[in-house]
Design a protein around this motif. Structure first.
Motif, PDB file in Angstrom:
ATOM      1  N   THR A  76     -23.189   4.236  -2.656  1.00 16.60           N
ATOM      2  CA  THR A  76     -23.455   5.099  -1.507  1.00 16.60           C
ATOM      3  C   THR A  76     -22.327   6.100  -1.300  1.00 16.60           C
ATOM      4  O   THR A  76     -21.221   5.914  -1.778  1.00 16.60           O
ATOM      5  N   HIS A  77     -22.654   7.185  -0.577  1.00 15.79           N
ATOM      6  CA  HIS A  77     -21.598   8.123  -0.216  1.00 15.79           C
ATOM      7  C   HIS A  77     -21.154   7.891   1.222  1.00 15.79           C
ATOM      8  O   HIS A  77     -20.222   8.514   1.686  1.00 15.79           O
ATOM      9  N   ASN A  78     -21.846   6.987   1.910  1.00 14.78           N
ATOM     10  CA  ASN A  78     -21.584   6.800   3.326  1.00 14.78           C
ATOM     11  C   ASN A  78     -20.972   5.429   3.557  1.00 14.78           C
ATOM     12  O   ASN A  78     -21.644   4.410   3.476  1.00 14.78           O
ATOM     13  N   LEU A  79     -19.686   5.409   3.828  1.00 15.03           N
ATOM     14  CA  LEU A  79     -19.004   4.135   4.038  1.00 15.03           C
ATOM     15  C   LEU A  79     -19.601   3.380   5.221  1.00 15.03           C
ATOM     16  O   LEU A  79     -19.561   2.159   5.279  1.00 15.03           O
ATOM     17  N   GLY A  80     -20.137   4.130   6.165  1.00 17.12           N
ATOM     18  CA  GLY A  80     -20.671   3.507   7.365  1.00 17.12           C
ATOM     19  C   GLY A  80     -21.727   2.457   7.068  1.00 17.12           C
ATOM     20  O   GLY A  80     -21.709   1.365   7.627  1.00 17.12           O
ATOM     21  N   ILE A  81     -22.644   2.781   6.148  1.00 17.36           N
ATOM     22  CA  ILE A  81     -23.785   1.888   5.986  1.00 17.36           C
ATOM     23  C   ILE A  81     -23.417   0.586   5.299  1.00 17.36           C
ATOM     24  O   ILE A  81     -24.182  -0.368   5.362  1.00 17.36           O
ATOM     25  N   VAL A  82     -22.273   0.515   4.621  1.00 14.77           N
ATOM     26  CA  VAL A  82     -21.971  -0.729   3.920  1.00 14.77           C
ATOM     27  C   VAL A  82     -21.092  -1.671   4.739  1.00 14.77           C
ATOM     28  O   VAL A  82     -20.892  -2.818   4.372  1.00 14.77           O
ATOM     29  N   ALA A  83     -20.583  -1.178   5.881  1.00 12.96           N
ATOM     30  CA  ALA A  83     -19.667  -2.008   6.659  1.00 12.96           C
ATOM     31  C   ALA A  83     -20.301  -3.356   7.004  1.00 12.96           C
ATOM     32  O   ALA A  83     -19.649  -4.390   6.978  1.00 12.96           O
ATOM     33  N   ARG A  84     -21.586  -3.321   7.308  1.00 13.19           N
ATOM     34  CA  ARG A  84     -22.257  -4.543   7.732  1.00 13.19           C
ATOM     35  C   ARG A  84     -22.522  -5.488   6.573  1.00 13.19           C
ATOM     36  O   ARG A  84     -22.697  -6.689   6.771  1.00 13.19           O
ATOM     37  N   TYR A  85     -22.600  -4.958   5.373  1.00  7.10           N
ATOM     38  CA  TYR A  85     -23.159  -5.749   4.281  1.00  7.10           C
ATOM     39  C   TYR A  85     -22.182  -6.112   3.173  1.00  7.10           C
ATOM     40  O   TYR A  85     -22.303  -7.169   2.576  1.00  7.10           O
TER      41      TYR A  85
END
Lengths: 317, 679
Positions: B228-237
């Protein structure tokens, strides 16, 4: 699916009517009179009184809308009238020749499809390889070489190499398959080469395009055999544009082989067309134009049905 | 708090055998202008059942490494130039093609970014799911079908039996991505590589898909690589995060540690550029200035140095990666930076007072008639925009937010008069332009400009950048002569943060962010008063989005521009908008001043959108409740009765189905169309 076919079929009818009107009007605008031309050819003179009498017999003196109506009513009943030149029923004149033209068209199509699809696909799969260059070379040549010239080369080649020339009289396939094929295989090859070239180039570019699609990558990522990736995933998508070309070419072959029929001395629809035009044979020209239009419409319908079968997106719309 | 998280997470355990390890991978592409090394000596590994996030901007080599693992690089241009890829003790790069094919789809599955194009349009969903089953597991037709039904159930597609007979075009984007996941899961793989699996999806659907993947991976013990290019979306996972930049890995760490304190300035920049809804709005968005280097001619030394705020002389040499405490950092100054707290950008001033209205829209409706029957005889009406009213004051920005099919773009197009309004009034600067004639519109076109979503297709590929901008200038006779047009173009390019020399280039020579700047320059060329910005940043990387929004913000302040800013998620519009309209299926759900909307949203849909926006902090993210919003956005052809949102609303009851709720002022200045909320 039936609804889809029904729609396509219904759309055909207004197009055919338009063709009928245009043909009728254009033929009436053109200068030249079939009656005078025939009398000149037969007796060397055309006295106006006789011409008028003959025109009346043929119904040419009726008002144009009435003539058009007669023609339309006749066609609906399956009666295309009589040739103004030979006085024989048009359906009979066309019937003799249609079998031959149809057979050449079918054979040429078979040759084209059987050669072009594998060749185009291979060429795309091995892009920029020696094979690809070879295919591209022969297909370019196929587009450049006129079929009738290729036909002449064939006849000359057969004569000089084998001291044999194809038979010049038509025998139906069922009466004498060997004699029939011996005559018709050559024009079919001559025409099929160009046809195959057109289709092969289409298949090549379309396969190359499809192979770049994301779903091909998906198929490979699933571990699908490469063979299956090509046949199931790529070709089903890639052959759609080729079907369009095949359909239109097929329809063209039936009435459009004017010069090739001349070269091989075939008494086909193309030749009949040329003769009818030269003789101002209105009824014959009208019937032939309508025949061609119907063939194109049917070919288009067949293409649409194929699209409907292969492309589910069209079915549900 | 973050230290506690770091301890509670599984520590790096080198003794546990890794499932897949990429060792010194190099991938090269032959281009007409030379060899491009897209991946340059990258190593990482993943253990069974682990979730690893591979993060970086477009072109950093993350997708290319994934394709290299699958050995699916585009041939003949791409090739692996070095390294090993070990999977269960075997080097994938050395396997014969036949063995590799057996691994694909059986042991390693891949999910791609574009669900719209990744499924074969002419084959049934059933066949596409069953294919790996029959090929890899030798299942019979019936066995495979039974398993396919089970798989569709697993990924949450109801009515599986019937759905198997359908084709991809009969599925929505989110549903197609579920099908892709079902295909990936088919043979119980040990590893799934998901390449930007949610980038093309709506925000509420993105949250569902991520949740599903996380849940399935842990339930079935599948290792997951999320790109991903968006660090935000992986914080949860993510358990672990590897950050890539310009073909190299710059940092790798356990997720909690990386989010708590990134060591590499690039990771810090990526993290900061995710717009955060859980923190006060800053005066400007954090971004990483500049662009990634051209890998045909990579810079010597640290590749990030040209964009790095901590750049020093030492950065001209290649940094030596340091691996300690399970962290990997490739930065000369990592130690120093780690102890420096970045100065936070001060919070922004509250929304300014009232200004006179420039644009007023009252009761706007736009209906489309579409033919549905076989002969085109039956018609249906799509109510794309239904009774929308708002006012945009001079010099301010109105944000319109909503997911696919909510009508936000149609509102923009109707204001631009690219669509004729079915009903309602559009009033621009005191003139009713709803039915203005062509001549009247011509003068207005100059004053109302547009910036489009897709910077790739909205610029003519055969024209130079200069030509594109000058065309607008000359057509509208903004300048007397070609020479003046060139000067003005140069000025505009500089104004939007490009170089005057770029006028000579063609669109394909520019990056997405640069192209969007060209789009802005083209709009500015007309010296407009009002610009409709139709999703101007949604096609861009997160780190670039901030640059564009900051630019638009600065232009508004300097030139007094008024914007209508259309976007599909609330995080993006928060920074730039003064007032926000939330739309769903053609209707306004909520309308409020920005600060009120984010601080205390009223409508359940607004709450769901806010909830779906990821927060780049594992501690906060993991503490949040599971996403409440389920289901798909209904078809606009058959919108639900009553409140259009009731099918997905957690608060819905029988009354909601009965009547369309009116938009009412629940709190001063804050309107909501929901019968369940009160001030």
């Amino acid at each position: 699916m039936l609804k889809y076919i029904g729609t396509r079929f219904a759309l055909m009818l207004p197009a055919l009517f338009g063709v009928a009107v245009l043909t009728f009007v254009m033929l009436r605008i053109l200068p030249g009179d079939v009656v005078a031309a025939r009398m000149l050819a037969e007796t060397g003179q055309a006295p106006p009184a006789l011409v008028a009498q003959e025109r009346e017999r043929l119904g040419l003196n009726k008002p144009l809308p009435a003539q058009f109506l007669d023609w339309m009513v006749g066609m609906v009943k399956g009666d295309f009238g009589v040739s103004m030149w030979t006085n024989r029923p048009i359906s009979e004149e066309i019937g003799i020749r249609l079998g031959l033209s149809l057979q050449v068209a079918v054979m040429a199509t078979l040759i084209a499809v059987l050669v072009a699809i594998p060749l185009g696909t291979l060429s795309a799969l091995f892009r920029n390889s020696l094979l690809d260059y070879f295919v591209r070379l022969i297909t370019i040549a196929g587009l450049a070489v006129p079929s009738f010239w290729l036909g002449m080369l064939m006849i000359l080649g057969l004569l000089t190499l084998f001291r044999w020339s194809p038979p010049v009289t038509y025998t139906p396939f069922l009466t004498d398959p060997v004699g029939n094929m011996a005559q018709l295989i050559w024009p079919a090859l001559a025409v099929g080469y160009r046809y195959a070239a057109v289709v092969a180039r289409m298949v090549r570019s379309s396969v190359i395009e499809v192979l770049r699609e994301d779903y091909i990558r998906t198929a490979r990522a699933k571990g699908v055999f490469e063979r299956l990736v090509i046949s199931r995933h790529a070709l089903r998508n890639a052959l759609l544009p080729a079907i369009t070309v095949i359909g239109l070419e097929f329809a063209f072959l039936i009435g459009g082989l004017v010069v090739t029929e001349q070269v091989f001395n075939l008494n086909g629809i193309g030749r009949l067309f040329v003769e009818a035009v030269a003789r101002h044979d209105f009824t014959m020209i009208q019937a032939l134009v309508m025949l061609t239009a119907v063939l194109f419409a049917i070919a288009n319908l067949a293409v649409d049905i194929c699209y409907g079968i292969f492309d589910p997106r069209l079915r549900t719309k | 708090m973050s230290a506690a998280l770091a301890q509670s997470a599984p520590a790096m355990a080198p003794e546990q055998a890794s499932l897949l390890s990429v060792e010194g991978l190099c991938v090269e592409f032959a281009t007409s202008r030379g060899t491009l090394r897209a991946v340059d000596g990258v190593s990482w590994s993943i253990r069974p059942g682990e979730i690893l996030a591979l993060v970086g901007e477009s072109g950093c080599g993350k997708s290319v490494s994934a394709l290299a693992i699958m050995r699916l690089l585009a041939k003949p241009a791409g090739r692996v130039a070095g390294g090993r890829i070990m999977f269960e003790g075997r080097d994938l790069l050395a396997l014969p093609e036949g063995d590799m094919r057996e691994i694909r789809g059986r042991d390693i599955a891949m999910i791609f970014q574009e669900p719209m194009t990744s499924l074969n349009p002419v084959l049934t969903i059933g066949l596409q799911i069953m294919e790996p089953l029959t090929i890899h597991l030798g299942m019979s037709e019936e066995q495979a079908r039974a398993r396919a039904v089970e798989l569709l159930g697993l990924v949450g597609i109801p009515d599986a039996e019937r759905r198997l007979e359908q084709y991809p075009h009969q599925f929505s984007g989110g549903m197609r991505q579920r099908v892709m996941i079902a295909i990936g899961l088919a043979c119980n793989p040990k590893l799934i590589i998901a390449d930007e699996p949610t980038t093309a999806l709506d925000v509420t659907i993105q949250a569902q898909i991520l949740e599903l993947m996380k849940d399935l991976a842990s339930r079935l013990n599948i290792a997951l690589v999320v790109i991903t290019h968006n660090l935000g979306i992986v914080a949860r996972y993510a358990d672990r995060v590897a950050v890539m930049y310009a073909g190299r890995k710059v940092e790798e760490a356990e997720a909690g540690a990386l989010f708590a304190a990134p060591r590499h300035p690039y990771s810090a920049g990526l993290l900061a550029s995710v717009p955060r809804l859980d923190q006060p709005r800053a005066a400007r968005l954090e971004t990483i200035e500049g662009l990634p280097p051209n890998l045909l001619h990579p810079p010597t030394g640290c590749r990030f140095a040209p964009r790095c705020p901590h750049r020093a002389a030492v950065c001209d040499t290649d940094p030596v990666p340091v691996e300690r405490d399970g962290r990997y950092v490739a930065c000369h100054r990592a130690e120093e930076i780690a102890h420096q707290a970045a100065a936070p950008i001060p919070p922004a001033a509250p929304v300014a007072g009232d200004a006179p209205a420039l644009l007023t829209v009252r009761g706007l409706k736009k209906h489309f008639r579409v033919s549905t029957g076989a002969m085109g005889t039956q018609h249906a009406t799509i109510r794309a925009v239904e009774d929308v009213s708002f006012t945009v004051p001079k010099g301010q920005t109105l944000g319109i937010v909503g997911e696919s099919g909510c009508g936000k773009t149609t509102v923009g197009r109707t204001i631009l008069r690219l669509e004729e309004a079915t009903d309602g009034v559009i009033d621009f600067d005191g003139t009713n332009i709803t039915h203005a004639s062509r001549v009247e519109m011509k003068a207005l076109r100059r004053r109302i400009q547009v910036i489009f979503q897709d910077p790739f297709s909205s610029l003519n590929p055969r024209m130079t950048i200069g030509g594109i901008i000058q065309e607008a200038l000359l057509v509208h006779k903004r300048v007397p002569k070609a020479k003046a047009a060139r000067e003005r173009t140069a000025e505009l390019l500089v104004r939007v943060g490009l170089f005057a020399e770029m006028a000579e280039r063609y669109p394909h020579q520019l990056s997405g962010g640069q192209r969007q700047r060209v789009g802005i320059a083209r709009a500015l060329a007309m010296e407009p008063d009002f610009i409709v910005c139709d999703e101007p940043v949604s096609a861009l990387d997160v780190s670039i989005q901030g640059q564009i929004i900051n630019l638009l913000d600065a232009l508004q302040r300097d030139l007094g521009l008024t914007y209508l800013f259309i976007a599909h998620d609330l995080a993006v519009v928060r920074h730039i908008s003064h007032r926000i309209v939330v739309m769903y299926l053609g209707r306004v759900m909520e309308m409020a001043d920005r600060d009120a909307l984010y601080a205390s949203p009223l409508h359940p849909y607004t709450k769901a959108l806010l909830d779906a926006a990821p927060i780049p902090d594992p501690v906060v993210e993991r503490a949040r409740a599971p996403r409440a919003l389920t289901g798909e956005i209904p078809s606009p052809l058959a919108p639900p009765s009553g409140c259009v949102f009731h099918t997905r609303c957690p608060m819905a009851s029988a009354e909601c189905r009965a009547e369309v709720p009116a938009l009412r002022e629940v709190r001063p200045g804050q309107f909501a169309a929901c019968i369940k909320v009160s001030g």
